[in-house]
Design an enzyme around this catalytic site. Sequence first.
Site, PDB file in Angstrom:
ATOM      1  N   TYR A 154       0.689  -1.152   0.039  1.00 27.37           N
ATOM      2  CA  TYR A 154       0.020  -0.019  -0.168  1.00 27.37           C
ATOM      3  C   TYR A 154       0.899   1.425   0.042  1.00 27.37           C
ATOM      4  CZ  TYR A 154      -4.037  -3.099   0.527  1.00 27.37           C
ATOM      5  OH  TYR A 154      -4.891  -4.110   0.305  1.00 27.37           O
ATOM      6  N   PHE A 212     -10.432  -4.738  11.206  1.00 28.94           N
ATOM      7  CA  PHE A 212     -11.836  -4.520  10.322  1.00 28.94           C
ATOM      8  C   PHE A 212     -11.742  -4.904   9.019  1.00 28.94           C
ATOM      9  CE2 PHE A 212      -9.310  -0.268  10.476  1.00 28.94           C
ATOM     10  CZ  PHE A 212      -9.319  -0.288   8.931  1.00 28.94           C
TER      11      PHE A 212
END
Length: 412
Positions: free
Chosen positions: A122, A412
């Site tokens: 990322y 999450f």
Amino acid sequence: MTTELRMLRLSEWDKWYKGISRAFGGFEGEERELYRELTEIDRSLAVWDGDDVVGSAGLFSFRMTVPGGAVVPTAGVTMVHVAATHRRRGVLRALMRRQLDDIRAAGTEPLAVLTASEPTIYGRFGYGLAARQLDADIDTSRVRLHVPPESDAVRLRLVDDAASATATCEAVYEQRVTARPGMLRHGPGWERYPLLDPPGGRHGSTPLACVLAEGEDGEVRGYARYALKSEWDEHGVATGSVLLRDVEALDPAAYGALWRYLFGIDLKPVLRVRNRPVDDAWLHMIGDDVRLCRPRWRDALFARPVEVGAALAARTYSRPVDVVLEVVDEFCPWNTGRWHLAGDESGATCERTSDPADLALSVRELSAAYLGCTALRTLGHAGLVRELREGALGAASGAFVTDLAPWLPHGF
């Protein structure tokens, strides 16, 4: 082959989730049903090759604490995958491009955050390591724990079914949210996430239990959720462990009482601690026995500003700062340019400027410093932040520092 990237439809959720499960290997039963409930369909993307989902990315509408205690709308990037059959075709880049464009178009979230199964992916999209977590395996048979004397007045109450105490624990958690950068305010359904406990993932441990810490007035001041795993060596000596899921408390007395309880569980000489703040208070309750705890840290949260000006103005600064930042953001070019940041502990402004720059850095370095995880001065020593005006790096670095390390309480 041609592919189509578009927003998910509700009727396609099962196929979308099947692609994600195939990529990550699991997420069935209780976890699947919770994700079905939490999925925001109008913020979920799918890449299709015919009738097959070959890529995905979703967003959760979070509110995250930033330095200074403000709870800021934040886009939580989730469910990102590309099928092994479609690698190196620009699928991930297209998903990240569409996702950040959509966040910006909505205009409500200055930040995007994610947890990474492969952290090296990322950085090229501007995400920087914004929070770490501490793991440890504490030898409670040898480590001496020192708790505040006020802990003796705390009453502990066991709850065998952790789910039955959810509302009580959430009330404590909500009071803790603004205490530390990186913490997430729980929206509807998210109170269930820390309780996910599929039997297939227990590996011989018990279901989650909960212990509540109560003050003399009976008010709940803290909680710990944990499981137990019983093991014995060939000589019949107990080698079991306490598997700590989470612990929160509103004062040192309750916190100390909870840790003393976890240290004292019979026949469990190892306390396995996962995902705690890197500066957690228990580290200072064990004297000099740190080696016996086998502490280690790992990456936890990656973040990036979607709008540099709004993100930097959303937090406060530990000392006065007045600096012009020359930011390079190749993936979100609207952030590239000079930004005049001025602020202190009471608030901040950050606006575009044509004034000469004091510091030059990429958005990835700005992301790493944003919550206080990494000092700008450290990044400067690594050659990643360039000082263009003498003294600017030290002054800005001190302003970005937080008194508590950032921390993401759960994934999450």
